[in-house]
Design a protein around this motif. Structure first.
Motif, short mmCIF file in Angstrom:
data_model
loop_
_atom_site.label_atom_id
_atom_site.label_comp_id
_atom_site.label_asym_id
_atom_site.label_seq_id
_atom_site.Cartn_x
_atom_site.Cartn_y
_atom_site.Cartn_z
N GLU A 52 0.82 -1.21 0.00
CA GLU A 52 0.00 0.00 0.00
C GLU A 52 0.86 1.27 0.00
OE1 GLU A 52 -3.68 0.76 0.06
OE2 GLU A 52 -2.95 -0.86 -1.21
N LEU A 53 2.01 1.20 0.70
CA LEU A 53 2.92 2.36 0.69
C LEU A 53 3.31 2.68 -0.74
CD1 LEU A 53 5.34 1.58 3.66
CD2 LEU A 53 3.64 3.39 3.55
N LEU A 54 3.61 1.62 -1.48
CA LEU A 54 3.99 1.79 -2.89
C LEU A 54 2.80 2.31 -3.70
CD1 LEU A 54 6.42 1.21 -4.73
CD2 LEU A 54 5.37 -0.98 -5.26
N VAL A 55 1.64 1.67 -3.45
CA VAL A 55 0.44 2.04 -4.22
C VAL A 55 0.07 3.49 -3.95
CG1 VAL A 55 -2.03 1.62 -4.44
CG2 VAL A 55 -0.45 -0.30 -4.40
N ALA A 56 0.23 3.94 -2.70
CA ALA A 56 -0.12 5.32 -2.36
C ALA A 56 0.68 6.29 -3.22
CB ALA A 56 0.17 5.57 -0.88
N PHE A 57 1.97 5.99 -3.38
CA PHE A 57 2.80 6.86 -4.22
C PHE A 57 2.42 6.74 -5.69
CE2 PHE A 57 6.51 7.76 -6.76
CZ PHE A 57 6.89 9.00 -6.25
N ILE A 58 2.29 5.49 -6.15
CA ILE A 58 2.02 5.26 -7.57
C ILE A 58 0.70 5.89 -7.99
CG2 ILE A 58 1.47 3.47 -9.26
CD1 ILE A 58 3.52 1.69 -7.86
N GLN A 59 -0.33 5.78 -7.12
CA GLN A 59 -1.63 6.33 -7.49
C GLN A 59 -1.62 7.86 -7.55
OE1 GLN A 59 -4.13 4.77 -8.84
NE2 GLN A 59 -2.84 2.96 -8.69
N ALA A 60 -0.85 8.46 -6.62
CA ALA A 60 -0.72 9.93 -6.68
C ALA A 60 -0.04 10.32 -7.99
CB ALA A 60 0.09 10.44 -5.49
N TYR A 61 1.01 9.56 -8.34
CA TYR A 61 1.72 9.81 -9.59
C TYR A 61 0.80 9.64 -10.80
CZ TYR A 61 4.58 8.57 -13.60
OH TYR A 61 5.08 8.48 -14.86
N ILE A 62 0.03 8.53 -10.79
CA ILE A 62 -0.82 8.24 -11.96
C ILE A 62 -1.90 9.30 -12.10
CG2 ILE A 62 -2.57 6.65 -12.81
CD1 ILE A 62 -0.82 4.37 -11.96
N PHE A 63 -2.51 9.68 -10.98
CA PHE A 63 -3.57 10.69 -11.06
C PHE A 63 -3.03 12.00 -11.62
CE2 PHE A 63 -6.73 13.70 -9.90
CZ PHE A 63 -7.91 12.98 -9.75
N ALA A 64 -1.88 12.43 -11.07
CA ALA A 64 -1.32 13.71 -11.54
C ALA A 64 -0.84 13.58 -12.99
CB ALA A 64 -0.16 14.11 -10.63
N SER A 65 -0.24 12.43 -13.30
CA SER A 65 0.30 12.22 -14.64
C SER A 65 -0.80 12.22 -15.70
CB SER A 65 1.08 10.91 -14.66
OG SER A 65 1.51 10.63 -15.94
#
Lengths: 292, 169
Positions: free
Chosen positions: A266-279
């Motif tokens: 989830e720590l990883l997902v939290a970062f990746i999802q923020a990245y994906i949303f902004a990207s």
């Protein structure tokens, strides 16, 4: 997902453990759904409950229930965190012209550099990068903080709620429309969204598809962030609940290990999802700057 | 549409509005106080670093060119120096030879002239002696002729002649 939860729920309640405990369905739903705050947390909750009851109990314009909920508080915690981190940081970055030696400053600078290199730069022309940066920094760090706050025990994942992700996606949608209208003129919505060189008889069809696409893209953003942030939390809670369910140390060991693994994921997902949303927001807004 | 009102998929309009408000407030606070200064500072820094690297590159190329030039100049100077040394050696050799030859010639000439002079003096002396001998013999002869006049006279004559000879000598 709802079906799955109901299935688990029925399994648990038919397991014959007895009716004295809450069912897992209630526990999970309590953790991942929103409630207005009425009490708790050293009197602050009581105060908010009072404010809710006295000032915010009427619905704004008849539909907006503005009572302060736990999720709203989590959003404010993210806001507060962003303010106390980035306002002093801005001063320090401004002061050290050739870069600070502080690890703290460099850590945030690297994240800002990540936003610049991976989110804004691929999607915008060189001269608009500087104008676009603040919005995407804001979006990225707001979602990032909200995601990570959800991983702190006792807090809640505000981004694991459709209303929150929908709010963020609607801001992106407004940006897409605003940028398209400003950059390509007011008739952008009619002629700007359809690719050039399309035969005339296909134009109406494609226009409808592209117009739908403009609204479907933020909808996809909404669902993606919500689903990713919710799913992990449900799995963590279910893993932990397994040990209560079976009342066994061995299962407890396994469930804690499994829960920890999912937590790390989830720590990883939290970062990746923020990245994906902004990207993806950057991609949608960037593509509305030019005619296709 | 019941799922929007209940449970996991509930979309609460209030929370929706709160999200937008919170995001906008954060944007307003941080735009002026954080994002603008940070982006400006980082941009300025990257610009400056790029400029520094470019100028360093330029200077390196310039330095390399200068070094090459220097090397070439040094090589040329060395060559020139070697050439000058070689040339001057040859010249010195030539001058030495010339001087030696000249000295030889001079000495030979000097000797020649001395010989010539000696020869001349000798000839002169011989000529003088010859004429003297002629004079003396003529005198002797004339005196011999005038001898029998008287012994006194003769004696004095001889004495006279002897004296003359002595003075000549």
């Amino acid at each position: 997902m709802l079906r799955f939860l109901q299935f688990v729920n029925s399994y648990v309640s038919s397991g014959g453990k007895g009716g004295e405990e809450e069912s897992i369905y209630d526990i999970v739903m309590h953790h991942i759904t929103d409630h207005p705050i009425t009490e708790g947390f050293f009197g602050i909750g009581d105060l908010i409950g009072e404010i809710n009851n006295t000032y915010l109990n009427k619905k704004l314009f008849g539909i907006f229930d503005m009572r302060i909920t736990k999720w709203v508080i989590m959003l404010w915690v993210a806001l507060f965190l962003a303010v106390i981190i980035f306002v002093p940081l801005a001063k320090r970055i401004k002061k050290d012209i050739m870069g600070s030696k502080s690890k703290w400053v460099n850590f945030w600078e690297s994240l800002i550099g990540f936003v610049h290199d991976e989110i804004v730069e691929p999607n915008f022309d060189h001269k608009y990068i500087k104008k676009a940066m603040p919005y995407f920094l804001n979006l990225f760090f707001f979602i990032l903080f909200a995601n990570f706050i959800g991983l702190i025990p006792g807090m809640a994942t505000s981004t694991g709620n459709l209303a929150v992700t929908a709010g963020l996606a609607v801001i992106t949608l407004i940006c897409v429309i605003a940028v398209g209208t400003v950059r390509q003129g007011p008739f952008w919505i009619i002629k700007g969204i359809v690719p050039h060189g399309v035969p005339l008889f296909l134009f109406p069809l494609l226009w409808v598809i592209e117009l739908l696409g403009i609204f479907i893209k933020p909808f996809a953003l909404t669902i993606r962030l919500f689903a990713n942030m919710t799913a992990g939390h449900i799995v963590i809670i279910i893993f932990l609940y397994l040990s209560i369910m079976f009342q066994s140390y061995f299962v407890g060991l396994g469930s804690i290990t499994g829960s920890l693994m999912i937590y790390l994921l989830e720590l990883l997902v939290a970062f990746i999802q923020a990245y994906i949303f902004a990207s993806l927001s950057a991609m949608y807004i960037g593509s509305s700057m030019h005619a296709h | 549409m019941d799922f929007i009102k209940e449970g996991l998929l509930r979309v609460d309009p209030g929370l929706f509005l709160w999200t937008i408000i919170t995001f906008m407030v954060l944007m307003l606070i941080l735009w002026k106080m954080a994002w603008k200064p940070i982006v400006d500072a980082l941009d300025a820094r990257s610009e400056r670093i790029r400029g520094d690297i470019e100028s360093a590159d330029r200077k390196r190329i310039e330095a390399e060119k200068l070094l090459a030039q220097h090397k070439e100049m040094m090589d040329r100077a060395k060559d020139e120096a070697a050439e000058i040394i070689a040339k001057s050696k040859i010249e010195a050799e030539k001058i030495r030879n010339e001087i030696i030859e000249k000295a030889n010639n001079d000495s030979r000439e000097l000797a020649e002239r001395a010989k010539q002079e000696i020869k001349l003096a000798k000839e002169e002396a011989l000529a003088e002696i010859k004429s003297e001998i002629v004079n003396i013999s003529t005198e002797i002869a004339s005196k011999i002729i005038n001898k029998n006049l008287n012994p006194e006279d003769q004696k004095s004559l001889v004495q006279e002649t002897l004296d003359k000879l002595r003075t000549v000598q």
